[in-house]
Design an enzyme around this catalytic site. Structure first.
Site, mmCIF file in Angstrom:
data_model
loop_
_atom_site.group_PDB
_atom_site.id
_atom_site.type_symbol
_atom_site.label_atom_id
_atom_site.label_comp_id
_atom_site.label_asym_id
_atom_site.label_seq_id
_atom_site.Cartn_x
_atom_site.Cartn_y
_atom_site.Cartn_z
ATOM 1 N N LYS A 128 0.869 -1.191 0.000
ATOM 2 C CA LYS A 128 0.000 0.000 0.000
ATOM 3 C C LYS A 128 0.895 1.227 0.000
ATOM 4 O O LYS A 128 2.052 1.165 0.418
ATOM 5 C CB LYS A 128 -0.864 0.010 1.265
ATOM 6 C CG LYS A 128 -2.068 0.911 1.172
ATOM 7 C CD LYS A 128 -3.265 0.193 0.595
ATOM 8 C CE LYS A 128 -4.454 1.110 0.421
ATOM 9 N NZ LYS A 128 -5.692 0.378 0.114
ATOM 10 N N ASP A 168 -7.110 4.469 -4.177
ATOM 11 C CA ASP A 168 -7.750 4.329 -2.868
ATOM 12 C C ASP A 168 -8.336 5.716 -2.596
ATOM 13 O O ASP A 168 -8.583 6.465 -3.557
ATOM 14 C CB ASP A 168 -6.711 3.917 -1.796
ATOM 15 C CG ASP A 168 -7.348 3.543 -0.460
ATOM 16 O OD1 ASP A 168 -7.856 2.426 -0.323
ATOM 17 O OD2 ASP A 168 -7.356 4.386 0.464
HETATM 18 N N1 LIG Z 1 -11.323 2.167 -4.377
HETATM 19 C C1 LIG Z 1 -11.195 0.874 -4.153
HETATM 20 O O1 LIG Z 1 -11.146 0.064 -5.082
HETATM 21 C C2 LIG Z 1 -11.153 0.341 -2.760
HETATM 22 C C3 LIG Z 1 -11.347 1.160 -1.667
HETATM 23 N N2 LIG Z 1 -11.417 0.613 -0.413
HETATM 24 C C4 LIG Z 1 -11.672 1.446 0.762
HETATM 25 O O2 LIG Z 1 -12.955 2.060 0.637
HETATM 26 C C5 LIG Z 1 -12.969 3.314 1.343
HETATM 27 C C6 LIG Z 1 -13.416 4.413 0.390
HETATM 28 O O3 LIG Z 1 -12.495 4.499 -0.689
HETATM 29 P P1 LIG Z 1 -12.883 5.125 -2.109
HETATM 30 O O4 LIG Z 1 -14.352 5.112 -2.275
HETATM 31 O O5 LIG Z 1 -12.019 4.498 -3.094
HETATM 32 O O6 LIG Z 1 -12.355 6.606 -1.917
HETATM 33 P P2 LIG Z 1 -12.919 7.961 -2.506
HETATM 34 O O7 LIG Z 1 -11.842 8.956 -2.339
HETATM 35 O O8 LIG Z 1 -13.541 7.743 -3.821
HETATM 36 O O9 LIG Z 1 -14.095 8.281 -1.472
HETATM 37 C C7 LIG Z 1 -13.852 8.363 -0.097
HETATM 38 C C8 LIG Z 1 -15.128 8.730 0.575
HETATM 39 O O10 LIG Z 1 -14.973 8.667 1.985
HETATM 40 C C9 LIG Z 1 -15.244 9.918 2.568
HETATM 41 N N3 LIG Z 1 -14.286 10.139 3.647
HETATM 42 C C10 LIG Z 1 -12.939 10.186 3.558
HETATM 43 N N4 LIG Z 1 -12.402 10.446 4.746
HETATM 44 C C11 LIG Z 1 -13.431 10.539 5.593
HETATM 45 C C12 LIG Z 1 -13.528 10.783 6.969
HETATM 46 N N5 LIG Z 1 -12.426 11.008 7.721
HETATM 47 N N6 LIG Z 1 -14.771 10.786 7.520
HETATM 48 C C13 LIG Z 1 -15.860 10.537 6.757
HETATM 49 N N7 LIG Z 1 -15.834 10.321 5.436
HETATM 50 C C14 LIG Z 1 -14.634 10.319 4.888
HETATM 51 C C15 LIG Z 1 -15.062 10.918 1.455
HETATM 52 O O11 LIG Z 1 -15.808 12.090 1.675
HETATM 53 C C16 LIG Z 1 -15.550 10.133 0.256
HETATM 54 O O12 LIG Z 1 -16.937 10.160 0.181
HETATM 55 C C17 LIG Z 1 -11.556 3.465 1.907
HETATM 56 O O13 LIG Z 1 -11.534 2.930 3.212
HETATM 57 C C18 LIG Z 1 -10.716 2.597 0.995
HETATM 58 O O14 LIG Z 1 -9.522 2.168 1.620
HETATM 59 C C19 LIG Z 1 -11.308 -0.722 -0.229
HETATM 60 C C20 LIG Z 1 -11.097 -1.572 -1.261
HETATM 61 C C21 LIG Z 1 -10.900 -1.090 -2.593
HETATM 62 O O1 LIG Z 2 -6.926 -2.487 -6.699
HETATM 63 C C1 LIG Z 2 -5.955 -2.464 -5.987
HETATM 64 O O2 LIG Z 2 -4.848 -2.871 -6.285
HETATM 65 C C2 LIG Z 2 -6.022 -1.864 -4.611
HETATM 66 C C3 LIG Z 2 -7.329 -1.914 -3.907
HETATM 67 C C4 LIG Z 2 -7.113 -1.456 -2.504
HETATM 68 O O3 LIG Z 2 -6.345 -0.557 -2.243
HETATM 69 C C5 LIG Z 2 -7.791 -2.137 -1.430
HETATM 70 O O4 LIG Z 2 -8.225 -3.272 -1.616
HETATM 71 O O5 LIG Z 2 -7.878 -1.572 -0.323
#
Ligand SMILES: NC(=O)C1=CN([C@@H]2O[C@H](COP(=O)(O)OP(=O)(O)OC[C@H]3O[C@@H](n4cnc5c(N)ncnc54)[C@H](O)[C@@H]3O)[C@@H](O)[C@H]2O)C=CC1
Ligand SMILES: O=C(O)CCC(=O)C(=O)O
Length: 447
Positions: A128, A168
């Site tokens: 990561k 992420d």
């Molecule tokens: N994008 C991906 O493929 C994956 C993402 N994740 C996890 O999913 C979660 C969301 O990631 P994404 O949707 O990709 O990011 P993103 O940047 O698209 O969206 C993040 C969302 O979380 C909110 N947020 C961020 N920090 C916050 C806080 N301190 N309090 C409340 N809301 C907060 C933001 O306002 C936004 O709506 C993270 O925990 C990330 O690690 C997990 C697996 C894969």
């Molecule tokens: O698609 C990837 O390689 C990363 C996804 C990721 O950051 C996660 O699973 O939390």
């Protein structure tokens, strides 16, 4: 703390070595707790120091990221890549750009990624990275300059067969594009070094949707086993980014009604069901705050603060924002309001006390490592397509994703049962993810 002296000693050492990294210690403690029956059944893992090796990253890279903002001022951010474990494949995991990022956050995420990636059944190790850079409020030009500087250093440490980053929090299609362009320019190589790429330059169909869709496929399977489904269920989802948006889409397609979403300022409640087109316009096009939803739907409600969202009565809760967003008090509200299933789209969104509430009250609980693995799994499918110089259709990728999520659910459930923890999917996911990595480490000697 642990019944096993071996696990106790490892936890004590990790705590001493990483005193200022509470999120990392939280993630390690949860996994070690699950491993008690495994260590008892497999004394060879202790003999070969598997657990003390798995909690120590293979490599930690920290670097300066200098860039010039639109006013001509020099800015300096800190960049990280933690290459945690390569026993079963090249390091794989996202990059997070958020002001809260420091080494402890990247280590917790990298550690989780080892087991999650193993659960996918695909050959990917855990890593990561990220930066304390905040893309919010920056111009496209500033984001590009930052991404180019970040990649100038990161490019020395990654490669299609070494380490393949992705997105992420704060890293979506725009940032991946800028970083890919810079990598190609520096290395003169057109390879699958990043995933989540645009569809015109090597990206996979369905990667954008994969984490949210995968979360719902996992949840549907978990519900099915308990004689339930999304049909007719009221669903609360936190966040409004990539994962939350596509979880909303799939949960709705599967018959649920999603009534709430949030961002880091507050949450919206729309009793008629969330209008996803409006959310996509606000978040993906205008890059504005979720409260703008009221300009499209004045009849909906907006509330400041994030945790209030868990007080909305619902059947299914899908936390998709960030770590530790559901504490014990929020978990108690969900339980009191009759919620019967929680599945984690975000990484480690529930505190240990919240998980204890869910499990002791008989809720179905799908932990992040298993429930949100669809994103990284589809990234691995993107790597395969890049290697083959070929593209599958959306339906082909989606069908593979669904298969993977159903298998993750079954392996998680079965591992829990095998080690005497029936119904405890936290233990099941940790054990099933750990076994494959531990066996690969055993085969590869002390490295
Ligand atoms: N994008 C991906 O493929 C994956 C993402 N994740 C996890 O999913 C979660 C969301 O990631 P994404 O949707 O990709 O990011 P993103 O940047 O698209 O969206 C993040 C969302 O979380 C909110 N947020 C961020 N920090 C916050 C806080 N301190 N309090 C409340 N809301 C907060 C933001 O306002 C936004 O709506 C993270 O925990 C990330 O690690 C997990 C697996 C894969
Ligand atoms: O698609 C990837 O390689 C990363 C996804 C990721 O950051 C996660 O699973 O939390």
């Amino acid at each position: 703390m642990f019944k096993s002296k071996y696990l106790n000693d490892v936890m004590e050492t990790v705590t001493k070595r990483n005193p200022a990294e509470p999120e990392f210690l939280q993630a390690v403690k949860e996994v070690l707790e699950s491993l008690e029956p495994v260590i008892e059944a497999h004394p060879e893992f202790a003999e070969k120091g598997i657990v003390e090796r798995i909690v120590e990253p293979e490599r930690v890279i920290t670097f300066r990221v200098p860039w010039v903002d639109d006013s001509g001022k020099v800015q300096v951010n800190r960049g990280f890549r933690v290459q945690f474990n390569s026993a079963i494949g090249p390091y794989k995991g996202g990059l997070r750009f958020h002001p809260s990022v420091y080494l402890g956050i990247i280590k917790f995420l990298g550690f989780e990624q080892i087991f999650k990636n193993s659960l996918t059944g695909l050959p990917i190790g855990g890593g990561k990275g990220g930066s304390d850079f905040d893309p919010k409020g920056k111009s496209d030009n500033e984001v590009m300059h930052f991404c180019q500087s970040f990649m100038t250093e990161l490019s020395k440490h990654i490669g299609a067969d070494t380490d393949v980053p992705a997105g992420d929090i704060g890293v979506g299609g725009r940032e991946i594009g800028f970083m890919y362009g810079q990598y190609k320019r520096l290395r003169n190589e057109y390879t699958g070094v990043l995933t989540g790429k645009g569809l015109t330059y090597g990206g996979s169909l369905a990667r954008t949707e994969a984490t949210g869709y995968g979360l719902c496929y996992f949840t549907e399977e978990m519900l099915k086993d308990a004689g339930k489904s999304f049909k007719g269920a009221t669903v609360v989802i936190s966040g409004s980014g990539n994962v939350a948006i596509y979880a909303t889409k799939k949960a709705t397609e599967l018959g649920g009604k999603v009534v709430a979403l949030s961002d880091s300022n507050g949450y919206i409640y729309d009793k008629n069901g969330i209008d996803l087109d409006a959310v996509k316009q606000i978040k993906e096009v205008e890059r504005k705050r979720i409260k703008e939803y009221l300009t499209y739907h004045p009849e909906a409600e907006y509330h400041e603060g994030c945790s209030g969202i868990w007080g909305i009565p619902c059947d299914i809760a899908l936390p998709c924002a960030t770590q530790n967003e559901i504490d014990e008090e929020s978990a108690k509200k969900l339980v009191a309001n009759g919620c019967y299933a929680v599945a984690e789209g975000a990484n480690m969104p529930s505190t240990p006390e919240a998980i204890a509430q869910f499990q002791s009250n008989g809720l179905l609980f799908g932990p992040a490592k298993a429930a949100n693995a669809g994103g990284v799994a589809t990234s691995a499918l993107e790597m395969s397509q890049n290697s083959m110089r070929y593209s599958w259709t959306f339906d082909e990728v989606d069908a593979k994703l669904k298969d993977i999520m159903v298998n993750i659910y079954k392996n998680t459930r079965d591992a829990a049962e095998k080690y005497g923890k029936k119904g405890d999917f936290v233990a099941g996911a940790n054990i099933a993810g750990f076994m494959k990595v531990a066996e690969a480490m055993m085969a590869q000697g002390i490295v």
